[in-house]
Design an enzyme around this catalytic site. Structure first.
Site, PDB file in Angstrom:
ATOM      1  N   GLU A 145      34.101   4.136  -5.578  1.00  0.00           N
ATOM      2  CA  GLU A 145      35.345   3.618  -7.060  1.00  0.00           C
ATOM      3  C   GLU A 145      36.478   2.795  -7.237  1.00  0.00           C
ATOM      4  OE1 GLU A 145      35.564   9.037  -7.579  1.00  0.00           O
ATOM      5  OE2 GLU A 145      36.425   8.164  -5.246  1.00  0.00           O
ATOM      6  N   GLU A 200      30.341  12.999  -2.388  1.00  0.00           N
ATOM      7  CA  GLU A 200      31.481  13.456  -2.357  1.00  0.00           C
ATOM      8  C   GLU A 200      30.594  15.389  -2.139  1.00  0.00           C
ATOM      9  OE1 GLU A 200      34.050  10.476  -3.338  1.00  0.00           O
ATOM     10  OE2 GLU A 200      31.874  10.976  -3.502  1.00  0.00           O
TER      11      GLU A 200
END
Length: 174
Positions: free
Chosen positions: A28, A48
């Site tokens: 990210e 995730e």
């Protein structure tokens, strides 16, 4: 996530150099940068899903804007991690470099940016952010305004003059 938004909105270009793993928040962070260099064996992903959650730092929004939606969907739903070579082939990173030359490659990109017209990178970044959700025709209107502005700057005049005179430009607005 606010820090990543600040990084993405910075008028200065930001280069990510990825060696080893850039998974979860690491990817990210890299996606909030403007340009990326990775080693072929680097590992990039948003795992995730394997923890029963989704990325919380913009991953669900930035990834499908950088690579094909189908690949992004797979990576997000399955937590798939890819290597640097695949990331490069998909357009997730701009260049590949060996581990021993990664920082030099990223630095060379920075040097290219630093020796160019200073306003080009910041104007490009601003234009891309402002027009991301506009129609092509509306985006082109913003582009025309940006081009007109840049042509009126000293660096714009220098660049065009150097082109017509067939010499390298000497930009001054660093």
């Amino acid at each position: 996530t606010d820090a990543l938004d600040v990084l993405a909105a910075s008028p200065l270009p930001v280069i990510a150099a990825i060696h080893g793993s850039a998974v979860g928040g690491g990817l990210e962070l890299a996606m909030a940068c403007d340009l990326g260099v990775a080693t072929p064996e680097a590992r990039l992903g948003l795992p995730e899903a394997k923890l029963g959650v989704l990325p919380g730092g913009g991953g669900t929004q930035r990834l499908p804007r950088l690579i094909p939606v189908g690949v992004a969907t797979e990576m997000l739903m399955l937590g798939t991690v890819i290597d640097g070579e695949r990331a490069h082939s998909l357009g997730l990173v701009n260049r590949l470099s060996g581990a021993g030359t990664l920082l030099e490659t990223a630095g060379a990109i920075g040097e290219q940016l630093a020796t160019g017209a200073a306003q080009v990178a910041s104007t490009t970044k601003s234009l891309l952010l402002r027009t991301a959700n506009l129609s092509t025709s509306d985006g082109i209107e913003h582009e025309r305004d940006a081009v007109a502005h840049l042509f009126a700057t000293p660096d714009g005049r220098e660049g065009f003059g150097a082109f017509t005179e067939r010499r390298p430009p000497t930009f001054g607005g660093r």
